[in-house]
Design a protein around this motif. Structure first.
Motif, PDB file in Angstrom:
ATOM      1  N   GLU A  48       0.824  -1.205   0.000  1.00  0.00           N
ATOM      2  CA  GLU A  48       0.000   0.000   0.000  1.00  0.00           C
ATOM      3  C   GLU A  48       0.857   1.254   0.000  1.00  0.00           C
ATOM      4  OE1 GLU A  48      -3.957   1.772   2.276  1.00  0.00           O
ATOM      5  OE2 GLU A  48      -2.929  -0.003   3.051  1.00  0.00           O
TER       6      GLU A  48
ATOM      7  N   LEU B 274       2.073   1.438  -3.675  1.00  0.00           N
ATOM      8  CA  LEU B 274       1.038   1.459  -4.709  1.00  0.00           C
ATOM      9  C   LEU B 274      -0.179   2.225  -4.211  1.00  0.00           C
ATOM     10  CD1 LEU B 274       1.202  -2.366  -5.433  1.00  0.00           C
ATOM     11  CD2 LEU B 274       2.154  -0.614  -6.932  1.00  0.00           C
ATOM     12  N   ARG B 275      -1.059   2.531  -5.117  1.00  0.00           N
ATOM     13  CA  ARG B 275      -2.346   3.094  -4.696  1.00  0.00           C
ATOM     14  C   ARG B 275      -3.149   2.019  -3.949  1.00  0.00           C
ATOM     15  NH1 ARG B 275      -2.859   4.341 -10.070  1.00  0.00           N
ATOM     16  NH2 ARG B 275      -4.825   3.197 -10.178  1.00  0.00           N
ATOM     17  N   THR B 276      -4.063   2.487  -3.115  1.00  0.00           N
ATOM     18  CA  THR B 276      -4.897   1.541  -2.365  1.00  0.00           C
ATOM     19  C   THR B 276      -5.639   0.590  -3.293  1.00  0.00           C
ATOM     20  OG1 THR B 276      -5.202   3.186  -0.618  1.00  0.00           O
ATOM     21  CG2 THR B 276      -6.768   1.350  -0.679  1.00  0.00           C
ATOM     22  N   SER B 277      -6.066   1.112  -4.460  1.00  0.00           N
ATOM     23  CA  SER B 277      -6.824   0.279  -5.391  1.00  0.00           C
ATOM     24  C   SER B 277      -5.990  -0.839  -5.988  1.00  0.00           C
ATOM     25  CB  SER B 277      -7.398   1.147  -6.517  1.00  0.00           C
ATOM     26  OG  SER B 277      -6.347   1.729  -7.283  1.00  0.00           O
ATOM     27  N   LYS B 278      -4.655  -0.763  -5.870  1.00  0.00           N
ATOM     28  CA  LYS B 278      -3.781  -1.805  -6.404  1.00  0.00           C
ATOM     29  C   LYS B 278      -3.213  -2.703  -5.308  1.00  0.00           C
ATOM     30  CE  LYS B 278      -2.286   0.745 -10.526  1.00  0.00           C
ATOM     31  NZ  LYS B 278      -1.126   1.186 -11.345  1.00  0.00           N
ATOM     32  N   THR B 279      -3.564  -2.431  -4.071  1.00  0.00           N
ATOM     33  CA  THR B 279      -3.055  -3.236  -2.968  1.00  0.00           C
ATOM     34  C   THR B 279      -3.843  -4.536  -2.855  1.00  0.00           C
ATOM     35  OG1 THR B 279      -2.435  -1.250  -1.747  1.00  0.00           O
ATOM     36  CG2 THR B 279      -2.643  -3.283  -0.479  1.00  0.00           C
TER      37      THR B 279
END
Length: 500
Positions: free
Chosen positions: A457, A460-465
């Motif tokens: 996280e 990366l962005r949260t959406s990619k975690t």
């Protein structure tokens, strides 16, 4: 030109040096040609439509490849690790073939074969003088080899490689007779992989002795390198990882000059450790596909060393690139509409060149004005270095956002104690896919899934975690190193081995 031309050049222009097998009792180029001619005569007498090979690596494999060329029929190496049903389905595509098979698989071929021999029997017969008759001179546009794709996500497709494709690759990448008399190359990839076919041909053309290893273990590989004074070798990343991770092995390789790798992504920790432990070895990252007759871009030894030693992040990043296109091959990165994207932008990798086949059995050529869509994702930097970032088919689609697994995997692989990692999209009713990942620990390491998620996280962005991370003992891969993502998804979807 065709494959028989390459064999004749090696046999007629050689100096009787051994080109196949042990330095003590291997075959010279002339003896290899004679064995191939005898094998071709066997195929001609039986009226064989193809020569199918279902067995491990060994000297019978190169002889069979060249015998098929001399007989003017396709050579078809098939994955002997497939299940009986899959093997039977592939064999049914080749009625009237002559089959070289180990004892375990010989019975599967009885209904379609005009003849069946074990590798040992085939080689013994090929080395027995016979009335060979006249050899074929195949049209360069005729099919030389059919290699089936791994079929990890769909039914295997037979890639057609014509004589012209393979010859173009060989003469475009190797100088005839360029190997020194002391040079030898170790091949341990399976015979149904394009790297095995291309290595037989390029080493023969260069005049370099080829040594084959049929069953890999770190100790067996290292011992053979030392015993046969191997100067060049080709491995897949999983093999190099196992060599580097084997704490009990003597990893000294004094004779080794060049080590090429490819077939799958190389974990950063593995190549960096190899560069530290074997500073005298020139490493080569070779990127290619079956459909391109092997390599289309290379990161060479000096480029490895320069990137490894650099403090410039852009230069350092090239250590994990596929290098630059080889002579005779053009590379473009295009968007979903087939339009070339600007330098640095991501897209799909397209290639063009005489060595590029892009053709499958029973289907029209999958080419666009000479260009072939590899379906690999990647980008080119300002200096022409190609970065391969996964497969289009592996893309995770979460809430209409396309996410490349390679980006997540790269972050996880850089965490302490992580030996291997994979990120996949698991079906989800709300988001389409939810992101889940699997990691394996290095020797004696303990991994905390929550800490790994926090590290992901932060990078990366949260959406990619990943929503969840599992710790497994091993990530399923093919024997050429490709992750079997569908097996990972299946296990994760039912919650198998989820630890975090």
């Amino acid at each position: 030109m065709n494959l028989t031309t390459l064999l004749d050049m090696a046999a007629d222009g050689g100096d009787d040096r051994i080109v196949l097998g042990s330095s003590r009792d291997g075959l010279s180029a002339g003896q290899l040609r004679e064995a191939a001619r005898n094998g071709a005569a066997t195929l001609a007498r039986g009226g064989a439509s193809a020569l199918v090979h279902i067995a491990k690596n060994g000297p019978a494999f190169p002889v069979a490849l060249l015998a098929a060329a001399l007989a003017g029929v396709p050579f078809v190496p098939i994955n002997y690790r497939l299940g009986r049903a899959q093997l039977g389905a592939l064999l049914a595509k080749h009625p009237g073939a002559y089959v070289i098979a180990d004892e375990q698989h010989a019975g599967l071929a009885e209904e379609i074969a005009v003849g069946i021999r074990t590798p040992e029997a085939w080689l013994a017969a090929a080395r027995t003088p016979a009335a060979s008759g006249s050899a074929s001179d195949p049209d360069p546009d005729s099919t030389a080899v059919i290699i089936y794709t791994s079929g990890t996500t769909s039914e295997p497709k037979g890639v057609l490689l014509r004589h012209g494709n393979l010859v173009s690759y060989v003469i475009g990448t190797v100088e005839f007779g360029s190997a020194g008399a002391d040079e030898s190359s170790l091949l341990c990839v399976p015979p149904y992989h394009i790297a095995a076919v291309s290595n037989v041909l390029t080493n023969l053309y260069a005049g370099r002795r080829l040594v084959l290893l049929d069953a890999f273990t770190p100790s067996a590989w290292l011992r053979l390198v030392r015993d046969e004074r191997v100067t060049n070798a080709m491995v897949v990343p999983t093999i190099l990882a196992r060599i580097m991770d084997d704490g009990s092995a003597d990893r000294s390789v004094p004779s080794l000059r060049t080590l090429a790798y490819g077939g799958a992504a190389m974990p950063p920790r593995v190549i960096e450790r190899a560069l530290r432990e074997w500073p005298h070895v020139g490493f080569v990252n070779a990127y290619g596909l079956t459909e391109t007759s092997s390599t289309v871009s290379i990161l060479g030894p000096e480029e490895h060393r320069e990137a490894f030693a650099s403090a410039d992040p852009a230069v350092r990043a090239r250590l994990h690139s596929a290098g630059r296109p080889i002579p005779g091959v053009d590379v473009q990165v295009r968007d979903a509409d087939g339009v070339e994207v600007p330098i640095g932008a991501p897209g799909r990798i397209w290639v063009r060149g005489e060595q590029v086949s892009g053709e499958y059995a029973g289907k029209a050529r999958a080419r666009d004005d000479g260009w072939f869509d590899t379906r690999d994702l990647g980008r080119l930097d300002a200096d022409g270095f190609l970065f391969v970032e996964g497969r289009q088919d592996d893309t995770i689609i979460r809430g209409a956002e396309n996410i490349a697994p390679a980006e997540i995997e790269d972050v996880l692989l850089r965490q302490d104690g992580v030996a291997d990692a994979v990120a996949v999209g698991v079906p989800d009713d709300e988001w389409g896919h939810r992101i889940e990942a699997v990691v394996t620990p290095e020797r004696d390491a303990e991994l905390d899934p929550d800490a790994l998620r926090e590290a992901a996280e932060a990078a990366l962005r949260t959406s990619k975690t990943p929503d969840r991370i599992a710790v497994w003992d091993e990530i399923p891969r093919t024997d050429t190193g490709k992750i079997q993502r569908h097996h990972v998804v299946t296990r994760l979807a039912v919650g198998d081995d989820i630890t975090g």
